[in-house]
Design a protein around this motif. Structure first.
Motif, PDB file in Angstrom:
ATOM      1  N   GLY A 240      40.808  45.769  33.195  1.00  0.00           N
ATOM      2  CA  GLY A 240      39.441  46.481  33.883  1.00  0.00           C
ATOM      3  C   GLY A 240      38.506  47.256  33.686  1.00  0.00           C
ATOM      4  N   VAL A 241      37.850  46.720  32.289  1.00  0.00           N
ATOM      5  CA  VAL A 241      36.855  47.457  31.500  1.00  0.00           C
ATOM      6  C   VAL A 241      35.937  46.723  31.299  1.00  0.00           C
ATOM      7  CG1 VAL A 241      36.025  48.882  30.102  1.00  0.00           C
ATOM      8  CG2 VAL A 241      38.275  49.247  30.867  1.00  0.00           C
ATOM      9  N   LEU A 242      34.618  46.653  31.584  1.00  0.00           N
ATOM     10  CA  LEU A 242      33.235  46.947  31.561  1.00  0.00           C
ATOM     11  C   LEU A 242      32.292  46.796  30.234  1.00  0.00           C
ATOM     12  CD1 LEU A 242      31.479  43.819  31.779  1.00  0.00           C
ATOM     13  CD2 LEU A 242      30.060  45.222  34.243  1.00  0.00           C
ATOM     14  N   THR A 265      30.646  51.471  29.742  1.00  0.00           N
ATOM     15  CA  THR A 265      31.428  51.242  29.167  1.00  0.00           C
ATOM     16  C   THR A 265      32.056  51.748  31.055  1.00  0.00           C
ATOM     17  OG1 THR A 265      31.900  51.637  26.736  1.00  0.00           O
ATOM     18  CG2 THR A 265      34.404  51.480  28.289  1.00  0.00           C
ATOM     19  N   PHE A 266      32.360  50.852  31.472  1.00  0.00           N
ATOM     20  CA  PHE A 266      32.585  51.177  32.938  1.00  0.00           C
ATOM     21  C   PHE A 266      34.494  50.866  33.200  1.00  0.00           C
ATOM     22  CE2 PHE A 266      28.437  50.075  33.136  1.00  0.00           C
ATOM     23  CZ  PHE A 266      27.810  51.455  34.336  1.00  0.00           C
ATOM     24  N   ALA A 267      35.013  51.833  33.847  1.00  0.00           N
ATOM     25  CA  ALA A 267      36.742  51.612  34.680  1.00  0.00           C
ATOM     26  C   ALA A 267      36.103  50.717  35.954  1.00  0.00           C
ATOM     27  CB  ALA A 267      37.092  52.460  34.230  1.00  0.00           C
ATOM     28  N   LEU A 268      36.871  49.506  36.282  1.00  0.00           N
ATOM     29  CA  LEU A 268      36.396  48.446  36.892  1.00  0.00           C
ATOM     30  C   LEU A 268      37.069  49.079  38.672  1.00  0.00           C
ATOM     31  CD1 LEU A 268      35.510  45.296  35.804  1.00  0.00           C
ATOM     32  CD2 LEU A 268      34.238  46.910  36.521  1.00  0.00           C
ATOM     33  N   ASP A 269      37.618  49.484  38.346  1.00  0.00           N
ATOM     34  CA  ASP A 269      38.939  49.667  39.567  1.00  0.00           C
ATOM     35  C   ASP A 269      38.019  50.950  40.481  1.00  0.00           C
ATOM     36  OD1 ASP A 269      39.291  51.509  37.470  1.00  0.00           O
ATOM     37  OD2 ASP A 269      41.495  51.527  38.047  1.00  0.00           O
ATOM     38  N   THR A 270      37.136  51.941  39.683  1.00  0.00           N
ATOM     39  CA  THR A 270      37.081  53.284  40.087  1.00  0.00           C
ATOM     40  C   THR A 270      35.197  53.396  40.188  1.00  0.00           C
ATOM     41  OG1 THR A 270      37.476  54.601  38.213  1.00  0.00           O
ATOM     42  CG2 THR A 270      39.011  54.985  39.729  1.00  0.00           C
ATOM     43  N   GLY A 271      34.899  52.430  38.610  1.00  0.00           N
ATOM     44  CA  GLY A 271      33.285  53.078  38.734  1.00  0.00           C
ATOM     45  C   GLY A 271      33.112  53.501  38.130  1.00  0.00           C
ATOM     46  N   VAL A 319      31.806  48.959  23.679  1.00  0.00           N
ATOM     47  CA  VAL A 319      32.842  48.057  23.284  1.00  0.00           C
ATOM     48  C   VAL A 319      33.029  47.026  23.651  1.00  0.00           C
ATOM     49  CG1 VAL A 319      34.716  50.474  24.087  1.00  0.00           C
ATOM     50  CG2 VAL A 319      33.769  48.652  25.543  1.00  0.00           C
ATOM     51  N   THR A 320      34.426  46.302  21.842  1.00  0.00           N
ATOM     52  CA  THR A 320      33.272  45.223  21.985  1.00  0.00           C
ATOM     53  C   THR A 320      35.162  44.709  21.845  1.00  0.00           C
ATOM     54  OG1 THR A 320      34.598  45.311  19.981  1.00  0.00           O
ATOM     55  CG2 THR A 320      32.588  45.194  19.729  1.00  0.00           C
ATOM     56  N   PRO A 321      35.391  43.410  21.642  1.00  0.00           N
ATOM     57  CA  PRO A 321      36.775  42.965  22.238  1.00  0.00           C
ATOM     58  C   PRO A 321      37.666  43.517  20.780  1.00  0.00           C
ATOM     59  CG  PRO A 321      36.079  40.536  22.589  1.00  0.00           C
ATOM     60  CD  PRO A 321      34.935  42.475  22.634  1.00  0.00           C
ATOM     61  N   THR A 322      37.513  44.313  19.476  1.00  0.00           N
ATOM     62  CA  THR A 322      38.603  44.835  18.846  1.00  0.00           C
ATOM     63  C   THR A 322      38.501  46.183  18.867  1.00  0.00           C
ATOM     64  OG1 THR A 322      36.933  43.967  17.403  1.00  0.00           O
ATOM     65  CG2 THR A 322      38.726  42.491  17.345  1.00  0.00           C
ATOM     66  N   THR A 355      49.635  51.879  21.823  1.00  0.00           N
ATOM     67  CA  THR A 355      48.715  52.061  22.492  1.00  0.00           C
ATOM     68  C   THR A 355      47.999  50.443  23.324  1.00  0.00           C
ATOM     69  OG1 THR A 355      48.594  54.590  22.149  1.00  0.00           O
ATOM     70  CG2 THR A 355      47.157  53.361  23.777  1.00  0.00           C
ATOM     71  N   ALA A 356      47.713  50.382  24.469  1.00  0.00           N
ATOM     72  CA  ALA A 356      47.162  49.117  24.739  1.00  0.00           C
ATOM     73  C   ALA A 356      45.634  49.869  25.109  1.00  0.00           C
ATOM     74  CB  ALA A 356      47.404  48.404  25.715  1.00  0.00           C
ATOM     75  N   PRO A 357      44.521  49.016  24.920  1.00  0.00           N
ATOM     76  CA  PRO A 357      43.290  49.966  25.412  1.00  0.00           C
ATOM     77  C   PRO A 357      43.453  49.896  26.198  1.00  0.00           C
ATOM     78  CG  PRO A 357      42.918  47.648  23.213  1.00  0.00           C
ATOM     79  CD  PRO A 357      44.449  47.690  23.651  1.00  0.00           C
ATOM     80  N   PHE A 358      42.369  51.051  26.629  1.00  0.00           N
ATOM     81  CA  PHE A 358      41.718  51.390  27.933  1.00  0.00           C
ATOM     82  C   PHE A 358      43.106  51.447  28.727  1.00  0.00           C
ATOM     83  CE2 PHE A 358      38.765  48.715  26.207  1.00  0.00           C
ATOM     84  CZ  PHE A 358      37.678  49.867  26.324  1.00  0.00           C
ATOM     85  N   SER A 359      44.998  51.729  28.469  1.00  0.00           N
ATOM     86  CA  SER A 359      46.026  51.640  29.444  1.00  0.00           C
ATOM     87  C   SER A 359      45.606  53.058  30.402  1.00  0.00           C
ATOM     88  CB  SER A 359      46.817  51.379  28.731  1.00  0.00           C
ATOM     89  OG  SER A 359      47.052  52.380  28.046  1.00  0.00           O
ATOM     90  N   ASN A 360      45.201  53.981  29.310  1.00  0.00           N
ATOM     91  CA  ASN A 360      45.394  56.044  30.149  1.00  0.00           C
ATOM     92  C   ASN A 360      43.815  55.530  31.582  1.00  0.00           C
ATOM     93  OD1 ASN A 360      43.592  55.013  27.894  1.00  0.00           O
ATOM     94  ND2 ASN A 360      42.362  57.328  28.234  1.00  0.00           N
ATOM     95  N   VAL A 361      43.404  54.557  31.522  1.00  0.00           N
ATOM     96  CA  VAL A 361      42.184  54.949  32.232  1.00  0.00           C
ATOM     97  C   VAL A 361      41.990  53.873  33.358  1.00  0.00           C
ATOM     98  CG1 VAL A 361      40.639  55.760  30.210  1.00  0.00           C
ATOM     99  CG2 VAL A 361      40.388  53.160  31.095  1.00  0.00           C
ATOM    100  N   THR A 362      42.785  53.399  33.015  1.00  0.00           N
ATOM    101  CA  THR A 362      42.520  52.155  34.987  1.00  0.00           C
ATOM    102  C   THR A 362      43.827  51.396  34.833  1.00  0.00           C
ATOM    103  OG1 THR A 362      41.562  50.107  34.990  1.00  0.00           O
ATOM    104  CG2 THR A 362      42.204  50.333  32.861  1.00  0.00           C
ATOM    105  N   SER A 363      44.112  51.152  36.292  1.00  0.00           N
ATOM    106  CA  SER A 363      44.992  50.687  37.251  1.00  0.00           C
ATOM    107  C   SER A 363      45.332  49.383  36.420  1.00  0.00           C
ATOM    108  CB  SER A 363      45.467  51.211  37.584  1.00  0.00           C
ATOM    109  OG  SER A 363      44.729  51.094  38.585  1.00  0.00           O
ATOM    110  N   ASP A 364      43.820  48.800  37.168  1.00  0.00           N
ATOM    111  CA  ASP A 364      43.342  47.555  37.580  1.00  0.00           C
ATOM    112  C   ASP A 364      43.222  46.897  36.089  1.00  0.00           C
ATOM    113  OD1 ASP A 364      41.827  45.298  38.368  1.00  0.00           O
ATOM    114  OD2 ASP A 364      39.984  45.538  38.286  1.00  0.00           O
ATOM    115  N   LYS A 365      44.797  46.054  35.729  1.00  0.00           N
ATOM    116  CA  LYS A 365      44.959  44.607  35.252  1.00  0.00           C
ATOM    117  C   LYS A 365      44.401  43.357  35.364  1.00  0.00           C
ATOM    118  CE  LYS A 365      46.074  48.603  32.324  1.00  0.00           C
ATOM    119  NZ  LYS A 365      45.108  48.388  31.251  1.00  0.00           N
TER     120      LYS A 365
END
Length: 365
Positions: A240-242, A265-271, A319-322, A355-365
């Motif tokens: 859910g992050v770009l 770094t954008f949260a795609l559910d909220t922009g 951010v990158t995949p790792t 903790t999974a990356p970005f689990s605290n900032v987006t609900s779009d999985k």
């Protein structure tokens, strides 16, 4: 490719402008690479979808190399050859990686952006390092050292399209090439519009500043024109992050051009555009830890000038995949020849255990 872009490309490839490498290697594949001491290529078996591929990978120079055709087949992308420019372009995972053979040596750029990625012409075929597949083309791998087998699979990415948009800009006695990203396909049109506005406003502001400078400086000629380039690369498109890097290059016929870059770094559910604090789950102690480690590495750099007192309020990063990469602009704390200093942190280092990356900032999985 225009003359000034060829010169810029060569400079970037040498690491003068780009600074530290942006390549990330999956640990399993890296382990296979660094233990290989051979100087001639050793074959690697490639598997995908439970089947052995007809293409073979190679171990050479301490890296695992994969052919462009294998990249295309696993990523589900396209591979095209341009006879006029003597270049191959593989398009996958919202990036178009072009490898040009115009100057005799393979030269890599993505959407007009020059990463520090090496390509090799081995036994008549073009190969790229596995790390570049993972970073930019959405292919991950698992290494079996015993059988020298690399199992490749396509990374599950977000349901978003990232398209390169070209701006038509004309400035007298200036070569201008402007490409910037725009997104589509999001469930929230408000989020989509917010992201696109940030990216378009950034390039519009940079173009306006270039036009103003060319008018004030004057002196450009057809033989030695001024130049402006805008480019980008997608660095992350999961959970859910770009993530993107956007870059601008300006040349006013001086001793050298200047490059600036931005991480987005954008949260795609909220922009919403995320900050480094968002990425580290707003941990004050972790920010202090990162700030200290960044300072230690900057000051250990032989090109360090002075002035570092801690992370900036709106710290540059991508951010990158790792993990996350903190970076600084040219001349910000180091000499020009050092490029963009980059300090890398894995998600395992900067997030609480489990903790999974970005689990605290987006609900779009």
């Amino acid at each position: 490719m225009k003359t000034w872009k060829k010169w810029t490309s060569a400079l970037l490839a040498a690491g003068v402008i780009m600074g530290g490498s942006t390549a990330w290697v999956d640990q399993s594949v890296q382990a296979a690479s660094v233990t290989s001491k051979v100087t001639t290529p050793a074959e690697v078996t490639l598997k995908s979808g439970g089947k052995t591929m007809t293409q073979k990978g190679l171990l050479q120079g301490g890296s695992t190399w994969v052919s462009l055709t294998a990249v295309k087949d696993v990523a589900g992308g396209t591979l095209k050859y341009d006879a006029k420019t003597k270049s191959y372009t593989v398009t996958a995972a919202s990036n178009a990686m072009t490898i040009s053979l115009t100057d005799g040596q393979p030269n890599v750029y993505i959407n007009g952006y020059y990463p520090q990625v090496e390509a090799k012409l081995i036994q008549g075929r073009l190969y790229i390092p596995f790390s570049a597949m993972r970073d930019y083309l959405g292919v991950q791998g698992s290494w079996d050292a015993k059988t020298k087998t690399l199992t490749l699979s396509k990374v599950k990415q977000n349901n978003v399209q990232v398209k390169s948009t070209k701006a038509n800009v004309t400035v007298k006695n200036a070569e201008v090439d402007v490409q910037y990203p725009q997104v589509s396909g999001l469930a929230s049109k408000e989020a989509e519009a917010a992201i696109n506005k940030v990216l378009k406003d950034e390039v519009d502001t940079a173009v306006a500043a270039f036009k103003k400078q060319t008018s004030e400086f004057g002196g450009a000629t057809a033989k030695r024109p001024y130049a402006f380039e805008a480019s980008y690369v997608v660095t992350y498109n999961e959970n859910g992050v770009l993530g993107l890097i956007t870059q601008r290059y300006e040349d006013y016929a001086g001793a050298h051009g200047m490059t600036s870059r931005s991480g987005h770094t954008f949260a795609l559910d909220t922009g919403k555009e995320l900050t480094l604090d968002d990425v580290i789950a707003n941990s004050k102690s972790m920010r202090e830890t990162i700030s200290k480690k960044v300072g230690e590495q900057l000051k250990a750099n032989t090109g360090y000038l002075s002035g570092y007192k801690g992370l900036n309020k709106d710290q540059d990063f991508y951010v990158t995949p790792t993990g996350a990469v903190v970076f600084f602009q040219l001349y910000e704390y180091t000499a020009y020849a050092e490029g963009f200093p980059e300090i890398k942190f894995t998600y395992k280092e900067i997030l609480p255990k489990g903790t999974a990356p970005f689990s605290n900032v987006t609900s779009d999985k």
